[in-house]
Write a protein that holds these residues in place. Structure first.
Motif, PDB file in Angstrom:
ATOM      1  N   UNK A 109     -13.926 -14.896  -0.164  1.00  0.00           N
ATOM      2  CA  UNK A 109     -14.226 -13.504  -0.494  1.00  0.00           C
ATOM      3  C   UNK A 109     -13.052 -12.619  -0.089  1.00  0.00           C
ATOM      4  N   UNK A 110     -12.962 -11.469  -0.754  1.00  0.00           N
ATOM      5  CA  UNK A 110     -11.906 -10.522  -0.392  1.00  0.00           C
ATOM      6  C   UNK A 110     -12.245  -9.880   0.955  1.00  0.00           C
ATOM      7  N   UNK A 111     -11.202  -9.485   1.694  1.00  0.00           N
ATOM      8  CA  UNK A 111     -11.366  -9.007   3.064  1.00  0.00           C
ATOM      9  C   UNK A 111     -10.591  -7.703   3.245  1.00  0.00           C
ATOM     10  N   UNK A 112     -11.221  -6.726   3.893  1.00  0.00           N
ATOM     11  CA  UNK A 112     -10.530  -5.485   4.237  1.00  0.00           C
ATOM     12  C   UNK A 112      -9.675  -5.714   5.485  1.00  0.00           C
ATOM     13  N   UNK A 113      -8.375  -5.471   5.361  1.00  0.00           N
ATOM     14  CA  UNK A 113      -7.475  -5.556   6.503  1.00  0.00           C
ATOM     15  C   UNK A 113      -7.244  -4.184   7.135  1.00  0.00           C
ATOM     16  N   UNK A 114      -7.233  -3.142   6.291  1.00  0.00           N
ATOM     17  CA  UNK A 114      -7.066  -1.768   6.749  1.00  0.00           C
ATOM     18  C   UNK A 114      -8.206  -0.928   6.195  1.00  0.00           C
ATOM     19  N   UNK A 115      -8.814  -0.115   7.040  1.00  0.00           N
ATOM     20  CA  UNK A 115      -9.816   0.851   6.602  1.00  0.00           C
ATOM     21  C   UNK A 115      -9.492   2.205   7.217  1.00  0.00           C
ATOM     22  N   UNK A 136       5.762  -6.591   6.919  1.00  0.00           N
ATOM     23  CA  UNK A 136       6.845  -6.830   5.963  1.00  0.00           C
ATOM     24  C   UNK A 136       6.378  -6.565   4.530  1.00  0.00           C
ATOM     25  N   UNK A 137       5.178  -7.058   4.202  1.00  0.00           N
ATOM     26  CA  UNK A 137       4.648  -6.826   2.860  1.00  0.00           C
ATOM     27  C   UNK A 137       4.347  -5.351   2.632  1.00  0.00           C
ATOM     28  N   UNK A 138       3.893  -4.668   3.665  1.00  0.00           N
ATOM     29  CA  UNK A 138       3.598  -3.240   3.548  1.00  0.00           C
ATOM     30  C   UNK A 138       4.876  -2.437   3.339  1.00  0.00           C
ATOM     31  N   UNK A 139       5.913  -2.781   4.091  1.00  0.00           N
ATOM     32  CA  UNK A 139       7.181  -2.052   3.967  1.00  0.00           C
ATOM     33  C   UNK A 139       7.785  -2.194   2.573  1.00  0.00           C
ATOM     34  N   UNK A 140       7.527  -3.323   1.930  1.00  0.00           N
ATOM     35  CA  UNK A 140       8.037  -3.519   0.574  1.00  0.00           C
ATOM     36  C   UNK A 140       7.364  -2.582  -0.428  1.00  0.00           C
ATOM     37  N   UNK A 141       6.259  -1.964  -0.020  1.00  0.00           N
ATOM     38  CA  UNK A 141       5.574  -0.978  -0.859  1.00  0.00           C
ATOM     39  C   UNK A 141       5.902   0.448  -0.403  1.00  0.00           C
ATOM     40  N   UNK A 142       7.014   0.592   0.338  1.00  0.00           N
ATOM     41  CA  UNK A 142       7.498   1.895   0.813  1.00  0.00           C
ATOM     42  C   UNK A 142       6.523   2.560   1.774  1.00  0.00           C
ATOM     43  N   UNK A 149      -2.103   5.004   4.428  1.00  0.00           N
ATOM     44  CA  UNK A 149      -2.895   3.986   3.729  1.00  0.00           C
ATOM     45  C   UNK A 149      -4.390   4.195   3.969  1.00  0.00           C
ATOM     46  N   UNK A 150      -5.129   4.332   2.881  1.00  0.00           N
ATOM     47  CA  UNK A 150      -6.586   4.457   2.992  1.00  0.00           C
ATOM     48  C   UNK A 150      -7.227   3.105   3.253  1.00  0.00           C
ATOM     49  N   UNK A 151      -6.809   2.086   2.504  1.00  0.00           N
ATOM     50  CA  UNK A 151      -7.357   0.745   2.706  1.00  0.00           C
ATOM     51  C   UNK A 151      -6.423  -0.305   2.131  1.00  0.00           C
ATOM     52  N   UNK A 152      -6.495  -1.502   2.718  1.00  0.00           N
ATOM     53  CA  UNK A 152      -5.765  -2.673   2.214  1.00  0.00           C
ATOM     54  C   UNK A 152      -6.758  -3.826   2.135  1.00  0.00           C
ATOM     55  N   UNK A 153      -6.811  -4.455   0.966  1.00  0.00           N
ATOM     56  CA  UNK A 153      -7.746  -5.562   0.746  1.00  0.00           C
ATOM     57  C   UNK A 153      -6.957  -6.833   0.479  1.00  0.00           C
ATOM     58  N   UNK A 154      -7.275  -7.887   1.211  1.00  0.00           N
ATOM     59  CA  UNK A 154      -6.698  -9.199   0.961  1.00  0.00           C
ATOM     60  C   UNK A 154      -7.563  -9.901  -0.071  1.00  0.00           C
ATOM     61  N   UNK A 155      -7.023 -10.091  -1.278  1.00  0.00           N
ATOM     62  CA  UNK A 155      -7.778 -10.700  -2.363  1.00  0.00           C
ATOM     63  C   UNK A 155      -7.873 -12.212  -2.168  1.00  0.00           C
ATOM     64  N   UNK A 156      -8.787 -12.847  -2.893  1.00  0.00           N
ATOM     65  CA  UNK A 156      -8.952 -14.302  -2.775  1.00  0.00           C
ATOM     66  C   UNK A 156      -7.719 -15.049  -3.247  1.00  0.00           C
ATOM     67  N   UNK A 157      -6.883 -14.410  -4.066  1.00  0.00           N
ATOM     68  CA  UNK A 157      -5.639 -15.028  -4.533  1.00  0.00           C
ATOM     69  C   UNK A 157      -4.541 -14.974  -3.479  1.00  0.00           C
ATOM     70  N   UNK A 158      -4.774 -14.213  -2.390  1.00  0.00           N
ATOM     71  CA  UNK A 158      -3.756 -14.046  -1.362  1.00  0.00           C
ATOM     72  C   UNK A 158      -2.930 -12.783  -1.537  1.00  0.00           C
ATOM     73  N   UNK A 159      -3.110 -12.076  -2.655  1.00  0.00           N
ATOM     74  CA  UNK A 159      -2.388 -10.824  -2.893  1.00  0.00           C
ATOM     75  C   UNK A 159      -3.042  -9.673  -2.130  1.00  0.00           C
ATOM     76  N   UNK A 161      -4.163  -5.728  -2.165  1.00  0.00           N
ATOM     77  CA  UNK A 161      -4.450  -4.523  -2.950  1.00  0.00           C
ATOM     78  C   UNK A 161      -4.396  -3.340  -1.993  1.00  0.00           C
ATOM     79  N   UNK A 162      -3.502  -2.395  -2.271  1.00  0.00           N
ATOM     80  CA  UNK A 162      -3.253  -1.281  -1.358  1.00  0.00           C
ATOM     81  C   UNK A 162      -3.671   0.033  -2.012  1.00  0.00           C
TER      82      UNK A 162
END
Length: 231
Positions: A109-115, A136-142, A149-159, A161-162
């Motif tokens: 299932x997808x997981x909230x990393x940031x709320x 590192x991944x966050x910095x690549x999104x400036x 950031x309001x929220x960051x979701x770790x999708x089941x694919x590993x990507x 969503x910010x």
């Protein structure tokens, strides 16, 4: 002293030149069998490599490799293996489509990393992510701090969503730039707005020897920042 090398054995081992031609034919046939197998898996199996699809792809690759250069393995063997793998894949995807529990069990299932600009500590800890890797991944999104950031979701694919705060809602947050994040304090040197280095909770603190975070009870603090995100 010249080495006494059997160059034929050095190049082709115990096989003979006729088998080299057979290897070419076997590889050519297996190439098309793999293409057909991937086509039967459907576009989802090729485009997205979740853990489930990765297992299938590795299984197909393992089944395809040996018949290309082992004399004792006939081509009917991998064809049978491919048929079983593709059938199992089709059956599994059918069950996943019919049952959400089955889908969650296999795909996760997808997981909230940031709320709301702070770490979701319970979920973040489950994923075994290192802060450095995540930042590192966050910095690549400036992104320079969690207050953007309001929220960051770790999708089941590993990507990841910010979702960002609008400019007028950006607030003070935990900086994720290396030089700022490394400037961590156990003792609050001067009054100001600080972010907990563990959970990202932001508090206005007075100068003190130490202060425990009201949310996670950790005592390491970093000076919070609030610039807007550069788009």
């Amino acid at each position: 002293m010249l080495l006494n090398i059997d160059w034929t054995k050095f190049l082709i081992g115990e096989a003979d030149w006729e088998f080299m031609v057979e290897i070419c034919l076997r590889t050519f046939i297996m190439y098309f069998i793999i293409l057909i197998g991937l086509r039967l898996l459907g576009k989802r199996g090729v485009k997205q490599l979740s853990v489930f699809e990765l297992v299938v792809i590795i299984s197909l690759g393992s089944a395809a490799g040996d018949p290309m250069f082992y004399k004792e393995i006939g081509l009917l063997v991998p064809v049978l293996i491919f048929a079983v793998i593709v059938s199992a894949y089709r059956m599994t995807t059918f069950l996943m489509a019919r049952s959400k529990k089955m889908d969650d069990l296999i795909e996760g299932t997808c997981v909230y990393l940031i709320k709301d600009g702070e770490f979701s500590i319970k979920d973040f800890g489950k994923e075994g992510l290192a802060y450095d890797e995540f930042f590192s991944e966050m910095r690549q999104q400036s992104i320079s701090h969690l207050g953007q950031v309001e929220s960051v979701i770790l999708e089941t694919s590993g990507n990841l969503s910010i979702y960002y705060f609008s400019d007028e809602k950006v607030k003070y947050g935990l900086p994720i730039l290396p030089e700022l994040f490394d400037d961590c304090h156990k003792v609050i040197p001067t009054p100001g707005i600080y972010a907990c280095a563990f959970c990202g909770n932001v508090e206005e603190l007075n100068q003190s020897l130490k202060h425990s975070c009201i949310k996670c009870q950790h005592e390491s603090w970093i000076k919070a920042i609030n610039p807007l995100r550069i788009k």
